[in-house]
Scaffold this active site. Sequence first.
Site, PDB file in Angstrom:
ATOM      1  N   SER A 143       0.849  -1.188   0.000  1.00 45.74           N
ATOM      2  CA  SER A 143       0.000   0.000   0.000  1.00 45.74           C
ATOM      3  C   SER A 143       0.887   1.241   0.000  1.00 45.74           C
ATOM      4  O   SER A 143       2.081   1.165   0.302  1.00 45.74           O
ATOM      5  CB  SER A 143      -0.863  -0.054   1.271  1.00 45.74           C
ATOM      6  OG  SER A 143      -1.267   1.219   1.697  1.00 45.74           O
ATOM      7  N   TYR A 156      -3.047  -0.231  10.258  1.00 49.43           N
ATOM      8  CA  TYR A 156      -3.000  -0.608   8.838  1.00 49.43           C
ATOM      9  C   TYR A 156      -1.619  -0.311   8.256  1.00 49.43           C
ATOM     10  O   TYR A 156      -1.002  -1.171   7.620  1.00 49.43           O
ATOM     11  CB  TYR A 156      -4.082   0.160   8.077  1.00 49.43           C
ATOM     12  CG  TYR A 156      -4.192  -0.186   6.607  1.00 49.43           C
ATOM     13  CD1 TYR A 156      -4.871  -1.329   6.189  1.00 49.43           C
ATOM     14  CD2 TYR A 156      -3.626   0.634   5.631  1.00 49.43           C
ATOM     15  CE1 TYR A 156      -4.978  -1.634   4.836  1.00 49.43           C
ATOM     16  CE2 TYR A 156      -3.726   0.334   4.286  1.00 49.43           C
ATOM     17  CZ  TYR A 156      -4.411  -0.800   3.888  1.00 49.43           C
ATOM     18  OH  TYR A 156      -4.515  -1.110   2.542  1.00 49.43           O
TER      19      TYR A 156
END
Length: 252
Positions: A143, A156
């Site tokens: 990501s 996250y």
Amino acid sequence: MFSLRGKRALVTGASRGIGAAIAVGLAEAGADVAIAARDAGSLAGTAAIIAKLGHKAPAIVLDVTRVADCRRAAAEATQALGGLDILVNNAGIEQVCPSLDVDEALWDKILDTNLKGAFFCAQAAARIMKTQGTGGAILNLCSLTSEVGIPTAVPYGSSKTGLLGMTRALAAEWAPLGIRVNALAPGYFRTSLTEAFYASEPWQQAMLGKIPLSRFGQLDDLKGASVFLVSEASAYITGACLPVDGGTLASI
Ligand code: NDP
């Protein structure tokens, strides 16, 4: 060299969003693809598309937070497809929360899914690939948060930064086995994971301003990069993370 004809893949989180697109992309390139998620019923749509392409698409129920599930899923995929050459570690979750309010349960849920689950799926797949003796390719969904810090996304971001570290370390450790380990870092893609953000027009405009190609990602944008990183076309690439983000990371 981009063909996946005869290859056997397992894609986690393949019922919707990015995982479904990647699973279909691998099948379009010629692979049989075992597709996995927690909800068996939700895999039917992806399975039907892959079957229409003339490839096998066994559906496997898998909760990646359970190590035993990771091992069973890899074994079931191998049995259904006659072997395992490719793993895509795509299953992932996100829940934004100010760091002062993050509790242990939230931390564990996100880290167990995005990082621990990816490791034990990779380990299960690599054990099978080692036994087969024909190498393999593992692709991890990283990501932008693997590279930059984003407020309220600390569990996250920690999981995705960890996943990038894991990608590099496994690439170094498993290279002698002929197993390549790479990652994709998608930018902004509208899926059920991110849908809540897109409800805000100001958020959309702010994010578009950070993307040099001036548009959000389309799921099909991830197919070529995925096929590349698990095919012979990338035979000399391991431990790499390829951004698919319209230039966002390059311009931060
Ligand atoms: P979605 O929420 O649309 O899809 C997530 C998939 O993962 C579903 O198939 C879901 O199925 C599965 N899943 C979730 N938890 C588990 C679990 N414990 N075990 C097995 N499967 C699970 O997300 P996206 O498609 O947006 O995201 C896919 C990946 O891409 C994630 O790793 C995400 O972090 C990453 N990513 C996404 C970006 C984006 O902009 N969308 C940007 C950067 C990275 P089920 O619920 O049935 O288990």
